[in-house]
Scaffold this active site. Structure first.
Site: not given
Length: 922
Positions: A183, A322, A355-356, A378
């Site tokens: 990414e 992620e 988060h991931e 995000e």
């Protein structure tokens, strides 16, 4: 993706201490705002440069499945690849255009289903656009077929694409792993592909690797067999993935240990660690095993893969990534040593894991249609990570920390003329890295938090389920989420949210009150909040603002909720007694700042001292005041007086925010000859809480007490508080001599204190501790404080160390940034060092977001007009395309700092002198 933790940003945050400004004052303020804006225009800082021309890939050919085999060479740092892609020709063509960067294609052919193979006769590389055009001698007819490409590439050292990561074995030998970071647009560096998020396909991945290495990819291993040509090599084949975007593909080849468990839903969870450090993966494993079922229940959608691996990578630019089923992390974002990790590291690991894993649904299962909608990925993950950590660790009081860590950070950036809307039209790949910033992450998270509060949890969850179910394995845009949430709640979500995502900035709500018999009449008005002072444009942007109002009768609950959808509004609060205070923005959830009339503010201030205002509201009040002072709307002296009211404050996050703002003020005043006076003020504010806490944990204390103790002792030590300095030196000596090892939570404040007030011997001891440290967390802890040293020759030594082999490439930024933030001389030396070593630094980070962070940390502490011009001129002759917006923002901040200093320095000095002459009584 989680961006590695930034140093507390140098732009923090403040409220009105008088009646509404009279027209003359408004005109004067407006003139000063106009002057500042003219200065921005004269430096060419008021508008972003032209966007580069860009076209997305043609839609005539698209992939259905990639069958990909890669063979990395861990000694020569190259790799060989074979791609067989099942493709669909939608429109007859004699060429195929794909993304490709830093790869050499050897052969390529296309075989229509049931027909003969057609060999490509030319490969035309468009390096600027990172594309390759494969030309064929005859037309490829519509239908399906197989595209075969043999290619070679380099395992680069740029921490993007398919790259090499250096590590040291337990026996001390240096080796390399082959790892990925795709990414936003770097899958094309590992294999030719259609590298756009909306062009999804399935993947069958095989890796040919040394048999003594671990090989991992997104899916589980289904076959492992000897490689025909070499008995020391095996071919590892992985199961087919679901339909997914290229940027989420991952593979890792290296040496690792692991710990594993099964979540209660039966998903196999593993945490991979460096060899010999499996124990350090247990905390993240526990968090991940709790998190997967939490998200499954919240979204009411099961995790779609059979396994999830979390792996610590030595050289890693971001905080984490992620990749579906194989989440990669910096070592410091995943590994926790029960004895040597501090409380803030545990919290960081919990948040990053949260988060991931949220992305496994929101981003991976349903993916943004294009990078314009990156914020949705995000911002959402940056919000729900807190929801998840609050579920796993309620004792962290994590939502109060959100306000200091994300909400206020986003408001600092978004008050600049060089901010950008949450939704940014993105074209060329070079522009994507620019929007991995506090607007996409922190403002995105903040407006989703506000939206969740506006809708209510029940309808929010219902809408999320509708969205994920409707778009699973597909792509979606921001509007699709609004539609689902609108259907679930019956509220005008798109109309409200478009005002927050499609225009930059946020409002300042001015409020005044009048008692009318038993009721309180509030007059509200909204204007755009600007860091340079009152908004002076013709057409002021407007927002649809969900506003909550509380009173002293029940400070924790809203007495009234309204949607402010016009520039001005009158609101009547029934049954509010004259002696009761009224506060807007309960919980500091609405993404706006509040400016109270003098009388309203006066009635709120006792709530700080007696703690009747909830912690997050005390924090928000102080933060609004500081920002209003910084913008020149009120006097900084008035804010310093308010800060003194926090003498009884027990809450860690409130202190953290106060500390950050005083740090900004200290940096500003380092440009004056009365820097020592502000340090005296810091000591006066922090010493009562320092004495209450002491140095050693008391029975019954928890996570937040440990964080607060480290914060307060560090602040006092840095300011030169005599007793703190003496105790820090004593404990440091015992630590170095092995008599009494410092607890992990005390190391940062002690290291910082002894370095700041130490000499060359102290620095040498710190560098020795760094070399001896086996844990990356400890190395990073030392790296971040090295810049506190004050002597010019020692500062130079630290800067040289930053680029040495001793410091991992991604950590160089925090060493140089630490020097810039450490002292006035350090700031000048760091800027000179960056200019002198620009080629090496830029080549190292190749235009990724680390280059933006380096620039930001290094220059935005300046407060002299001419420095803005110098910074701008340097980057005009040394372009950094992915950091263009950051450079504009830094120059704007330098000018704002200079204006602030000119405006308030003398009055601050007089106040501090007067205080010294007659110290206040607590």
């Amino acid at each position: 993706m989680w961006l590695a933790a930034a140093a507390p940003s140098l732009a923090r945050r403040l409220l009105f201490l008088g009646p509404p400004p009279p027209p003359l004052l408004l005109r004067l303020l407006s003139r000063s705002s106009r002057r500042r804006r003219r200065r921005l225009h004269s430096l060419g800082l008021a508008a972003m440069p032209e966007k580069r021309p860009f076209e997305r890939l043609p839609a005539d050919v698209s992939p259905i499945n990639y069958s990909l085999c890669l063979k990395p060479d861990l000694l020569d740092f190259t790799f060989e690849g074979k791609l067989e892609a099942a493709a669909q020709v939608r429109q007859a063509t004699n060429q195929i255009v794909m993304n490709c960067a830093d790869i050499d294609i050897i052969t390529a052919s296309y075989a229509p289903e049931g027909d003969e193979e057609i060999h490509a006769t030319g490969f035309n590389y468009q390096n600027e656009d990172e594309k390759v055009t494969l030309s064929f001698p005859s037309t490829l007819q519509t239908g399906t077929g197989t595209l075969k490409i043999d290619f070679v590439g380099e395992l680069n050292d740029k921490m993007k694409g398919f790259y090499r990561s250096k590590y040291t074995t337990p026996s001390g030998e240096v080796r390399y792993a082959a790892v990925t970071q795709f990414e936003a647009t770097d899958a094309r560096r590992a294999f030719p592909c259609w590298d756009e998020p909306a062009i999804k396909a399935t993947f069958d991945i095989s890796l040919v690797v040394p048999k003594d290495r671990v090989a991992l990819s997104n899916m589980n291993v289904i076959d492992r067999k000897p490689y025909p040509d070499d008995e020391n090599v095996v071919e590892v084949k992985f199961a087919r993935t679901p339909v997914m975007s290229t940027y989420l593909v991952a593979f890792v080849v290296g040496e690792y240990d692991f710990v594993e468990t099964r979540s209660k839903d039966g998903v196999c969870v593993r945490v991979y660690t460096p060899v010999g450090k499996a124990e350090q993966g247990k905390f993240a494993l526990e968090v991940a095993a709790k998190t997967l079922p939490f998200y499954k229940d919240y979204f009411n959608v099961p995790y779609p893969l059979p396994k999830i691996d979390l792996i610590a990578i030595a050289d890693f630019a971001a905080g984490a990534m992620e990749n579906w089923g194989l989440v990669t992390y910096r070592e410091t974002a995943l590994l926790i040593d029960p004895k040597n990790s501090c409380s803030s590291s545990r919290q960081w690991v919990a948040l990053v894991v949260g988060h991931e894993l949220a992305h496994q649904w929101f981003g991976n299962l349903v993916t943004m249609e294009w990078w314009t909608h990156l914020w949705l990925n995000e911002g959402f993950a940056s919000w729900i990570e807190y929801l998840c950590v609050d579920h796993c660790f309620p004792e962290y009081d994590i939502w109060t920390q959100f306000v200091s860590a994300d909400y206020t950070r986003a408001q600092e950036l978004d008050a600049l003329d060089n901010s950008h809307p949450i939704e940014v039209s993105v074209g060329h790949p070079a522009e994507v890295d620019e929007i991995f910033d506090a607007i996409s992450y922190s403002k995105g998270a903040s407006v989703i938090r506000m939206l969740h509060d506006y809708i209510g949890d029940k309808d929010f969850k219902k809408g999320m389920n509708m969205y994920l179910t409707k778009f699973q394995q597909k792509n979606a845009a921001t509007e699709d989420l609004w539609e689902s949430l609108e259907n679930a709640s019956g509220k005008p979500i798109a109309a409200v949210m478009n005002t927050w995502t499609k225009q930059m900035g946020f409002p300042l709500i001015y409020v005044e009150a009048e008692q009318v018999e038993d009721d309180r009449l509030l007059r509200l008005s909204q204007r755009k909040f600007c860091a340079s002072g009152p908004y002076v444009g013709e057409d002021c942007p407007q927002w649809m603002v969900p506003i909550t109002i509380s009173t002293s009768e029940d400070p924790n609950h809203a007495k009234l909720k309204i949607l402010m959808d016009k520039p001005e509004m009158n609101v009547v609060l029934k049954n509010v007694k004259p002696d009761q205070w009224v506060k807007l923005n309960l919980g500091t959830v609405g993404f706006y700042r509040t400016q109270y009339s003098s009388a309203m503010l006066e009635s709120l201030l006792p709530g700080i001292r007696d703690l009747s205002l909830p912690p997050v509201d005390r924090l928000g009040l102080q933060n609004d005041l500081f920002s209003l002072a910084r913008a020149g709307i009120i006097s900084t002296v008035e804010v310093l007086k308010v800060m003194e009211a926090f003498v009884n404050e027990p809450n860690y996050t409130v202190w953290s925010d106060l500390s950050c703002n005083l740090g900004i003020l200290s940096t500003l005043l380092s440009h004056t000859d009365f820097y020592e006076e502000i340090q005296e003020f810091v000591k006066d504010v922090f010493s009562p809480i320092g004495e209450r806490l002491g140095w050693d944990p008391k029975p019954g204390e928890g996570h937040l007490d440990a964080l607060l103790r480290g914060l307060v002792l560090g602040k006092l030590g840095k300011a030169g508080h005599k007793a703190t300095l003496e105790e820090a030196r004593r404990r440091f000596k015992d630590h170095v001599e092995g008599k009494q090892i410092l607890s992990a939570d005390l190391r940062s404040p002690v290291y910082l204190t002894v370095l700041k007030h130490g000499d060359g011997t102290t620095l040498d001891i710190m560098l020795k501790l760094h070399k001896q440290a086996d844990m990356q967390e400890e190395k990073n802890r030392i790296e971040r404080v090295l810049g506190a040293t004050l002597s010019p020759e020692l500062i130079q030594k630290v800067l040289t160390f930053a680029l040495s082999e001793e410091v991992r490439p991604q950590d160089t930024v925090s060493v140089i940034g630490g020097v810039a933030g450490g002292s006035k001389h350090g700031r000048k030396a760091a800027w000179k060092f960056i200019k002198d070593n620009w080629e090496e630094l830029y080549n190292r980070y190749q235009g990724g977001f680390l280059i933006s962070r380096l620039i930001k940390l290094s220059v935005e502490g300046f407060a002299i007009d001419k420095m803005a011009g110098e910074v701008k001129a340097f980057f005009e002759s040394h372009p950094a395309p992915s950091a263009e917006r950051t450079i504009q923002q830094c120059c704007e901040n330098i000018l704002l700092n200079a204006a602030w200093l000119k405006r308030d320095a003398e009055s601050i000095h007089q106040y501090l002198l007067q205080r010294k002459a007659s110290p206040p009584t607590a």
